[in-house]
Design a protein around this motif. Structure first.
Motif, PDB file in Angstrom:
ATOM      1  N   PRO A  42       0.797  -1.230   0.000  1.00 37.54           N
ATOM      2  CA  PRO A  42       0.000   0.000   0.000  1.00 37.54           C
ATOM      3  C   PRO A  42       0.835   1.288   0.000  1.00 37.54           C
ATOM      4  O   PRO A  42       0.434   2.288  -0.613  1.00 37.54           O
ATOM      5  CB  PRO A  42      -0.829  -0.115   1.287  1.00 37.54           C
ATOM      6  N   TRP A  43       1.985   1.273   0.665  1.00 40.06           N
ATOM      7  CA  TRP A  43       2.826   2.477   0.659  1.00 40.06           C
ATOM      8  C   TRP A  43       3.253   2.821  -0.756  1.00 40.06           C
ATOM      9  O   TRP A  43       3.255   3.990  -1.150  1.00 40.06           O
ATOM     10  CB  TRP A  43       4.068   2.270   1.517  1.00 40.06           C
ATOM     11  N   LYS A  45       1.743   2.005  -3.519  1.00 34.53           N
ATOM     12  CA  LYS A  45       0.573   2.467  -4.271  1.00 34.53           C
ATOM     13  C   LYS A  45       0.291   3.945  -3.976  1.00 34.53           C
ATOM     14  O   LYS A  45      -0.039   4.719  -4.879  1.00 34.53           O
ATOM     15  CB  LYS A  45      -0.643   1.605  -3.930  1.00 34.53           C
ATOM     16  N   GLY A  46       0.436   4.323  -2.711  1.00 39.59           N
ATOM     17  CA  GLY A  46       0.254   5.727  -2.347  1.00 39.59           C
ATOM     18  C   GLY A  46       1.293   6.623  -2.993  1.00 39.59           C
ATOM     19  O   GLY A  46       0.987   7.707  -3.500  1.00 39.59           O
ATOM     20  N   TRP A 147       0.060   8.370   6.747  1.00 33.27           N
ATOM     21  CA  TRP A 147      -0.440   7.157   6.117  1.00 33.27           C
ATOM     22  C   TRP A 147      -0.434   6.033   7.148  1.00 33.27           C
ATOM     23  O   TRP A 147      -0.059   6.212   8.303  1.00 33.27           O
ATOM     24  CB  TRP A 147       0.416   6.810   4.898  1.00 33.27           C
ATOM     25  N   THR A 268      -3.363  10.625   0.130  1.00 36.53           N
ATOM     26  CA  THR A 268      -3.594  10.034   1.451  1.00 36.53           C
ATOM     27  C   THR A 268      -4.780   9.066   1.480  1.00 36.53           C
ATOM     28  O   THR A 268      -4.634   7.927   1.959  1.00 36.53           O
ATOM     29  CB  THR A 268      -3.728  11.132   2.512  1.00 36.53           C
ATOM     30  N   GLU A 271      -3.777   5.773  -0.299  1.00 33.57           N
ATOM     31  CA  GLU A 271      -2.934   4.862   0.482  1.00 33.57           C
ATOM     32  C   GLU A 271      -3.710   4.231   1.628  1.00 33.57           C
ATOM     33  O   GLU A 271      -3.595   3.025   1.876  1.00 33.57           O
ATOM     34  CB  GLU A 271      -1.714   5.607   1.029  1.00 33.57           C
ATOM     35  N   GLU A 275      -4.361   0.265   2.176  1.00 36.12           N
ATOM     36  CA  GLU A 275      -3.915  -0.428   3.387  1.00 36.12           C
ATOM     37  C   GLU A 275      -5.073  -1.151   4.061  1.00 36.12           C
ATOM     38  O   GLU A 275      -4.944  -2.295   4.501  1.00 36.12           O
ATOM     39  CB  GLU A 275      -3.254   0.563   4.350  1.00 36.12           C
TER      40      GLU A 275
END
Length: 330
Positions: A42-43, A45-46, A147, A268, A271, A275
């Motif tokens: 997820p990080w 992707k953000g 995040w 934000t 992400e 997550e």
């Protein structure tokens, strides 16, 4: 290790953000962003969304190169590089920077947030802004966004943890953090610092009785194999800031600064949703396919046991008012 760190730092110095000798309205910048996990995390992707928005809104004047998988160093190393200005951006567990600023350990306090909704309201409101200014003034790390949001729970190898009493004498694997050690001692466990990559074997061989972590990492690292029982203590909702070096930020023209700030806010929810979705997927797979047993647990005895540790840390760091302001958020 020290030689390796110096070599990495020198490499960064040799490839610093490229700024062409042009009028401010036409200057171009290439920034480097790093994090510790894989491309599907997820990080990442953000960060991809953030980089795309910055590129689009700046009409190509800012490009962001993303280095995932820890290839630029550990979380501790990359945070130090961003602090020094030899790396531009990082998303990281802030506790990795506690050696140079104890205040970065603040969000490792257990039961700081009552729920995910409280976590979000506090970080997006006045407490989050207060903390960001404190960290920027002390370290030169500018927080662009908060995040994370995954909850951490307790895993056990032998039997379910149904109450705080089941943790008396429980050998709990932890990172080597005095704050976390003191908090879990107060609960009644025997904190046992072990390196992350050695944790699976430590649980399988019986060196420890369990660990605490978030579901995405548990699934990815297969920690559920030696520890198939997970008690939903939700003792921590993770805070993983997107940091930018203040030195980098201050070099940007004001219009580009505003573009970076806006893009971080727009990235934000992307992400956070990634997550949250990853957590649901990991827990569903573990329960439905991998025979992992989750159970709820009364959290109040944990909160009572750890409250003095929280108060002592906040007082020692001058963060009592910040702690109170988080508690006051509805």
């Amino acid at each position: 290790m020290k030689t390796k760190s110096i070599a990495i730092a020198l490499t960064f110095a040799a490839i610093t953000s490229s700024v062409m000798s042009l009028p401010a309205s036409a200057q171009q910048f290439t920034l480097r962003a790093a994090h510790y996990f894989k491309a599907d995390h997820p990080w990442n992707k953000g960060l991809l969304y953030f980089a795309q928005k910055v590129d689009e809104d700046s009409k190509g004047r800012i490009k962001i190169d993303i280095f995932n998988g820890g290839i630029l160093g550990s979380e501790a190393q990359t945070l130090q590089f961003v602090k020094d200005g030899s790396l531009d951006l990082v998303i990281s567990d802030p506790s990795a920077g506690s050696p140079f600023a104890k205040e970065l350990d603040f969000f490792a306090l257990p039961f700081l947030f009552r729920s995910y909704a409280h976590w979000q309201a506090a970080l997006d409101g006045a407490p989050g802004k207060t903390y960001a200014k404190l960290i920027e003034d002390k370290t030169g790390l500018k927080i662009l966004a908060y995040w994370g949001g995954s909850s951490r729970n307790v895993l056990s190898t032998k039997k379910p943890i149904n109450s705080i009493e089941d943790l008396k004498g429980f050998r709990l694997r932890l990172i080597s953090s005095p704050l976390k050690v003191n908090a879990w001692k107060a609960v009644g466990t025997i904190p046992t610092p072990i390196a992350f990559m050695e944790t699976y074997l430590a649980m399988k061989s019986g060196v420890v009785d369990g660990m605490e972590n978030e579901s995405v990492a548990v699934r990815e690292m297969k920690f559920y194999e030696p520890a198939p029982f997970i008690a939903r203590t939700e003792h921590e909702f993770t805070v993983r800031p997107l940091f930018i070096s203040k030195k980098t930020f201050d070099k940007l023209p004001e219009d580009l600064q505003q573009i970076v700030l806006k893009a971080a806010q727009e990235a934000t929810p992307v992400e956070r949703k990634a997550e949250a979705d990853a957590t649901v997927a990991a827990e569903s797979e573990m329960q439905e396919k991998l025979n992992v047993k989750f159970n709820n647990i009364d959290k109040e005895p944990f909160k009572v046991a750890t409250k003095p540790v929280i108060a002592e840390f906040a007082n020692s760091m001058g963060l009592t008012d910040l702690l109170a302001s988080i508690d006051a958020v509805k």
